[in-house]
Structure formats: C-alpha cells, structure tokens
Design a protein around this motif. Structure first.
Motif, mmCIF file in Angstrom:
data_model
loop_
_atom_site.group_PDB
_atom_site.id
_atom_site.type_symbol
_atom_site.label_atom_id
_atom_site.label_comp_id
_atom_site.label_asym_id
_atom_site.label_seq_id
_atom_site.Cartn_x
_atom_site.Cartn_y
_atom_site.Cartn_z
ATOM 1 N N VAL A 88 5.215 10.663 6.788
ATOM 2 C CA VAL A 88 4.540 10.109 5.614
ATOM 3 C C VAL A 88 3.789 8.867 6.070
ATOM 4 C CG1 VAL A 88 4.820 9.076 3.336
ATOM 5 C CG2 VAL A 88 6.299 10.970 4.038
ATOM 6 N N VAL A 89 2.522 8.772 5.700
ATOM 7 C CA VAL A 89 1.730 7.634 6.169
ATOM 8 C C VAL A 89 1.007 6.972 5.000
ATOM 9 C CG1 VAL A 89 -0.250 9.099 6.770
ATOM 10 C CG2 VAL A 89 0.012 6.864 7.852
ATOM 11 N N GLY A 90 1.179 5.646 4.895
ATOM 12 C CA GLY A 90 0.416 4.854 3.949
ATOM 13 C C GLY A 90 -0.796 4.263 4.647
ATOM 14 N N ARG A 91 -1.546 3.437 3.933
ATOM 15 C CA ARG A 91 -2.763 2.855 4.496
ATOM 16 C C ARG A 91 -2.664 1.338 4.521
ATOM 17 N NH1 ARG A 91 -5.301 6.253 7.449
ATOM 18 N NH2 ARG A 91 -6.936 4.672 7.499
ATOM 19 N N ARG A 92 -3.244 0.759 5.541
ATOM 20 C CA ARG A 92 -3.371 -0.693 5.611
ATOM 21 C C ARG A 92 -4.635 -1.144 4.873
ATOM 22 N NH1 ARG A 92 -0.380 -3.402 9.748
ATOM 23 N NH2 ARG A 92 1.187 -1.978 10.625
ATOM 24 N N GLU A 93 -4.707 -2.437 4.631
ATOM 25 C CA GLU A 93 -5.882 -3.009 3.986
ATOM 26 C C GLU A 93 -7.053 -3.067 4.979
ATOM 27 O OE1 GLU A 93 -5.472 -4.581 0.304
ATOM 28 O OE2 GLU A 93 -4.623 -2.656 0.905
ATOM 29 N N GLU A 94 -8.218 -3.461 4.499
ATOM 30 C CA GLU A 94 -9.397 -3.511 5.367
ATOM 31 C C GLU A 94 -9.208 -4.478 6.531
ATOM 32 O OE1 GLU A 94 -13.132 -4.077 3.502
ATOM 33 O OE2 GLU A 94 -12.979 -2.294 2.229
ATOM 34 N N ASP A 95 -8.405 -5.533 6.335
ATOM 35 C CA ASP A 95 -8.143 -6.474 7.429
ATOM 36 C C ASP A 95 -6.910 -6.068 8.231
ATOM 37 O OD1 ASP A 95 -6.109 -7.062 5.663
ATOM 38 O OD2 ASP A 95 -6.495 -9.218 5.579
ATOM 39 N N PHE A 96 -6.394 -4.869 7.960
ATOM 40 C CA PHE A 96 -5.259 -4.258 8.656
ATOM 41 C C PHE A 96 -3.920 -4.896 8.318
ATOM 42 C CE2 PHE A 96 -8.900 -3.642 11.715
ATOM 43 C CZ PHE A 96 -9.160 -2.340 11.309
ATOM 44 N N SER A 97 -3.876 -5.746 7.315
ATOM 45 C CA SER A 97 -2.601 -6.243 6.805
ATOM 46 C C SER A 97 -2.006 -5.188 5.870
ATOM 47 C CB SER A 97 -2.814 -7.553 6.047
ATOM 48 O OG SER A 97 -3.616 -7.326 4.891
ATOM 49 N N LEU A 98 -0.782 -5.439 5.406
ATOM 50 C CA LEU A 98 -0.159 -4.540 4.439
ATOM 51 C C LEU A 98 -0.320 -5.107 3.031
ATOM 52 C CD1 LEU A 98 3.291 -3.413 5.927
ATOM 53 C CD2 LEU A 98 1.141 -2.137 5.845
ATOM 54 N N ASP A 99 -0.578 -4.229 2.083
ATOM 55 C CA ASP A 99 -0.426 -4.571 0.678
ATOM 56 C C ASP A 99 1.071 -4.457 0.409
ATOM 57 O OD1 ASP A 99 -0.004 -4.360 -2.099
ATOM 58 O OD2 ASP A 99 -2.012 -3.581 -2.434
ATOM 59 N N ALA A 100 1.747 -5.601 0.355
ATOM 60 C CA ALA A 100 3.206 -5.597 0.315
ATOM 61 C C ALA A 100 3.760 -4.803 -0.868
ATOM 62 C CB ALA A 100 3.723 -7.036 0.283
ATOM 63 N N ALA A 101 3.155 -4.974 -2.025
ATOM 64 C CA ALA A 101 3.654 -4.275 -3.214
ATOM 65 C C ALA A 101 3.465 -2.771 -3.077
ATOM 66 C CB ALA A 101 2.942 -4.789 -4.460
ATOM 67 N N ALA A 102 2.297 -2.349 -2.583
ATOM 68 C CA ALA A 102 2.043 -0.920 -2.403
ATOM 69 C C ALA A 102 2.963 -0.327 -1.333
ATOM 70 C CB ALA A 102 0.580 -0.693 -2.032
ATOM 71 N N ALA A 103 3.209 -1.090 -0.267
ATOM 72 C CA ALA A 103 4.104 -0.619 0.789
ATOM 73 C C ALA A 103 5.513 -0.426 0.245
ATOM 74 C CB ALA A 103 4.116 -1.615 1.944
ATOM 75 N N ARG A 104 5.966 -1.368 -0.545
ATOM 76 C CA ARG A 104 7.299 -1.256 -1.145
ATOM 77 C C ARG A 104 7.384 -0.032 -2.042
ATOM 78 N NH1 ARG A 104 9.815 -2.834 -5.876
ATOM 79 N NH2 ARG A 104 12.030 -3.433 -5.657
ATOM 80 N N GLU A 105 6.355 0.213 -2.849
ATOM 81 C CA GLU A 105 6.373 1.366 -3.753
ATOM 82 C C GLU A 105 6.406 2.677 -2.977
ATOM 83 O OE1 GLU A 105 6.788 1.455 -7.067
ATOM 84 O OE2 GLU A 105 7.147 -0.695 -6.769
ATOM 85 N N LEU A 106 5.690 2.728 -1.856
ATOM 86 C CA LEU A 106 5.689 3.948 -1.051
ATOM 87 C C LEU A 106 7.077 4.211 -0.470
ATOM 88 C CD1 LEU A 106 3.606 6.117 -0.116
ATOM 89 C CD2 LEU A 106 3.464 4.851 2.036
ATOM 90 N N VAL A 107 7.725 3.162 0.010
ATOM 91 C CA VAL A 107 9.081 3.311 0.538
ATOM 92 C C VAL A 107 10.042 3.755 -0.566
ATOM 93 C CG1 VAL A 107 11.043 2.042 1.500
ATOM 94 C CG2 VAL A 107 8.751 1.716 2.449
ATOM 95 N N LEU A 108 9.953 3.153 -1.730
ATOM 96 C CA LEU A 108 10.824 3.531 -2.837
ATOM 97 C C LEU A 108 10.574 4.968 -3.278
ATOM 98 C CD1 LEU A 108 10.725 0.258 -4.987
ATOM 99 C CD2 LEU A 108 12.661 1.132 -3.648
ATOM 100 N N ALA A 109 9.321 5.397 -3.218
ATOM 101 C CA ALA A 109 8.986 6.750 -3.672
ATOM 102 C C ALA A 109 9.498 7.825 -2.719
ATOM 103 C CB ALA A 109 7.475 6.880 -3.844
ATOM 104 N N HIS A 110 9.463 7.553 -1.413
ATOM 105 C CA HIS A 110 9.803 8.602 -0.430
ATOM 106 C C HIS A 110 11.190 8.459 0.169
ATOM 107 C CE1 HIS A 110 5.873 10.637 -0.163
ATOM 108 N NE2 HIS A 110 5.370 9.449 -0.462
ATOM 109 N N ARG A 111 11.809 7.310 0.027
ATOM 110 C CA ARG A 111 13.139 7.067 0.573
ATOM 111 C C ARG A 111 13.233 7.538 2.027
ATOM 112 N NH1 ARG A 111 15.589 3.117 -2.017
ATOM 113 N NH2 ARG A 111 15.579 3.397 -4.282
ATOM 114 N N PRO A 112 12.406 7.005 2.906
ATOM 115 C CA PRO A 112 12.401 7.470 4.295
ATOM 116 C C PRO A 112 13.702 7.137 5.016
ATOM 117 C CG PRO A 112 11.064 5.502 4.072
ATOM 118 C CD PRO A 112 11.432 5.915 2.688
ATOM 119 N N ALA A 113 14.073 8.002 5.947
ATOM 120 C CA ALA A 113 15.219 7.718 6.805
ATOM 121 C C ALA A 113 14.863 6.673 7.852
ATOM 122 C CB ALA A 113 15.697 9.003 7.479
ATOM 123 N N VAL A 114 13.578 6.657 8.241
ATOM 124 C CA VAL A 114 13.098 5.719 9.249
ATOM 125 C C VAL A 114 11.742 5.170 8.804
ATOM 126 C CG1 VAL A 114 12.445 5.378 11.661
ATOM 127 C CG2 VAL A 114 14.269 6.995 11.091
#
Length: 364
Positions: A133-159
C-alpha cells in the motif's frame, strides 16, 4: 506449466539494480567516495586473517561481540543507551528489511510507505507475499501528517516503512510525525530506515531517541554509506528485544559469516576515522544544492549524501548527456527528476561542468 516454473507475479520483472558502468565519475549509488584509511584497512585485513583460521567452524550465529559493538556505537548517537539485545544485523540493510517483512508481513497482511521512496520496498513486500500500500508525499516531499495517519488507520499495516532521510529525495522526518505514526500503527511495526542517518544536518534528531517510547519502533542503519563499507554488506537495526527475537525465526542459519563479523568489528574500532569525512560530504552536499539552485533548478532539501534535482522535460536525455561526458548519476524519483550522489570536490566539479554543457546543449 512454463519452464522455469517462476511465480506468476514475478514473470517479466527485471531484477533490481543501478547501472554498473566503467566511467570516470560514478555518482549514482550513494557510496562514500573516500576509501577506508590505511590503518583501518590493515586492522580489517588482520581480523579477517585471524577469522580465516577458524573457517572450518560455523561463526557465532548470535554475533554477540558485533551486537555489543553496534549497541555502543548507536548509544553515542542517541539520547538513551541502546543495549546489545536490542540490536540485530544482517547482510546489508536490504536483508534486514526482507527479514522484517518475512517476520511481520505475509499473506493477508500489508506493508505501507509513502512515494516517492526507495524502490526496493515494494519488492521486499512482494517477496514476502505481503500486500503493498503506498501513499503520496507532498510536492516538497514531506508528509501530510494527518493524511498519513488516516492511511495507516484505514489499512492497519503490519509494517510501515519510513525512510529518514528518504531515498531518493533526502527528506528527513520530524520525530513528532514518527511518534504519531507509531501510535496510529497499534501493534504494527514502524521501521524508520536511517541508511543515511549519519549525514543528517545538525539539529535533526535520530529516531533512536524515540525507542524507549514506542515498543513497535524499529530504527535501521547500514555500514555501506557513512562508514564507507558498501562492499562489506552489513546492515543492522535497533528495536525492542521482542522484535529481535521474532526475526530469529526467519533468519537463515549462521547468516553472518565469520569474515563479515570480523570486518564489521574492525571497522567499528575505527569509527571516528571512517566517519571523519562525513562533515566534508555534508558541506559538499550543501554547496551542490546551492549551486544547482543557482542554475535555476529545483532541488529537494537533503539530509543525505545525495541531491534530487530537476525538473527536465526529458531527463533521460540529460542523464545520457552526462554519461557521454563520463559522469554517471541516477535516473530515479518522480518524472523529470535526477539524483546525484555527493562525491569528492573533483568529482562534483566534473559533474557541474558536464551538467552546464548538457543544459546548454538542451537549450540550443
């Protein structure tokens, strides 16, 4: 069945690997351009010679002395001590990552990261039969912290794989974002890949500082980059002892040879000398970033020993133009971008001269 009976999902896939070309200036695989000093080489040679007298026996499968030495080194880069039972090592950080996916991934589980990122990550997941499962970084290659958290919560990755500094962008993650994702991951393992950690700018902390706070955090390192030991193939991690114990289940018997252990131990005895060039490489990186920006190019902020720059309408033509002038860099990252490893001052001057020529040719 077609011969050979390769797994269907592997058919037609080209093996991973950067071009290996014999050119005067090789700046494509993020190596340290400075070889180990002579006294370190002599110590490694003596240690390997001693190990050679025991090669009729299997090595210490727990690599006890090496784990203790690595724990001592990591403790010096952390606000908290790292114990030997928190350390694991393997043949390069690639094997460390694969072992993590073998132990904690697998069918019915997923691994998650944020692109652009290291191109081997999905291959580790594939080899361990783990959904990617892959999310996207922002244009400056940082993370959108809130979006990253939501993706993790949605998929419950093992790693969760979080390179910091990120490859190929060089971007480092703030510790508060790592903490947030460790909490969001629950019992999932969060791996902060610090292969380039020694090159981070002053004031940028290591995720090692967060180990006492998060039992699911893993911090991986390598001796291939700052330690100038790419040919030795030694990667390692720090984590809770329970995580190291779990990896033992999937490791191959005696996976670290006596020669590898002897080489790494000798190198750690010379850590200050091997790392002495890191400051020079940081300064050369910062000067290269400034120079590229002065040419009108966009450059990602870097805490690593490389710079990602662009953007080019035809990056392949630029890459080829540099190669034609004896300079090999890496065609990687998002479309239009290229990555250059930081070499010696002479190598960087050759790169700059070649790039100026190529850009003039492209503009004509």
């Amino acid at each position: 069945m077609t011969f050979p009976p390769l797994r269907e999902e592997l058919r037609g896939i080209q093996p991973y690997g950067a071009p290996q070309l014999d050119v005067p200036v090789q700046l494509n695989v993020n190596e340290n351009p400075y070889p180990p000093p002579a006294d370190c080489v002599a110590d490694i040679a003596a240690a390997v010679a001693e190990a050679a007298t025991t090669l009729n026996r299997y090595p210490d499968r727990e690599f006890t002395a090496l784990r203790e030495a690595l724990a001592g080194y990591l403790s010096g880069d952390s606000t908290h001590p790292v114990a030997a039972e928190q350390v694991w090592a393997a043949n390069g950080s690639n094997e460390v990552m694969l072992q993590l996916l073998q132990a904690f991934g697998g069918p019915g589980r997923c691994a998650l990261s944020f692109a652009p990122t290291y191109s081997m990550y999905p291959e580790y997941a594939r080899d361990a039969m783990t959904e990617w499962v892959v999310g996207r970084r922002e244009e400056d290659f940082s993370l959108d912290a809130a979006a990253a958290r939501e993706l993790v919560l949605a998929h419950r990755p093992a790693v969760v794989l979080l390179p910091s500094p990120n490859n190929p962008t060089g971007t480092a993650l703030p510790p508060e974002e790592v903490s947030m994702l460790c909490e969001a991951a629950g019992d999932g393992v969060v791996v902060v890949d610090e292969a380039y950690g020694e090159f981070r700018r002053p004031g940028v902390p290591s995720a090692l500082d967060l180990l006492p706070r998060h039992r699911n955090l893993v911090v991986s390192r390598t001796m291939s980059k700052a330690f100038a030991l790419a040919g030795a193939r030694l990667g390692y991690l720090a984590a809770a002892p329970e995580i190291c114990d779990a990896i033992r289940v999937v490791r191959l018997p005696y996976h670290l040879s006596a020669v590898t252990q002897a080489t790494a131990l000798a190198a750690l005895r010379h850590a200050p000398a091997l790392l002495a060039r890191v400051a020079d490489l940081r300064a050369e990186r910062d000067a290269t970033v400034d120079w590229l920006r002065a040419q009108g190019l966009v450059v990602a902020d870097s805490d690593a020993n490389f710079a990602l720059f662009g953007t080019f309408a035809d990056r392949r033509a630029v890459w080829q133009g540099l190669l034609d002038r004896g300079v090999l860099i890496r065609e990687t990252g998002p479309d239009g971008w290229l990555r250059v490893s930081i070499g010696t001052p002479a190598e960087m001057n050759a790169f700059k001269d070649a790039l100026v020529d190529v850009m003039k040719e492209q503009a004509a």
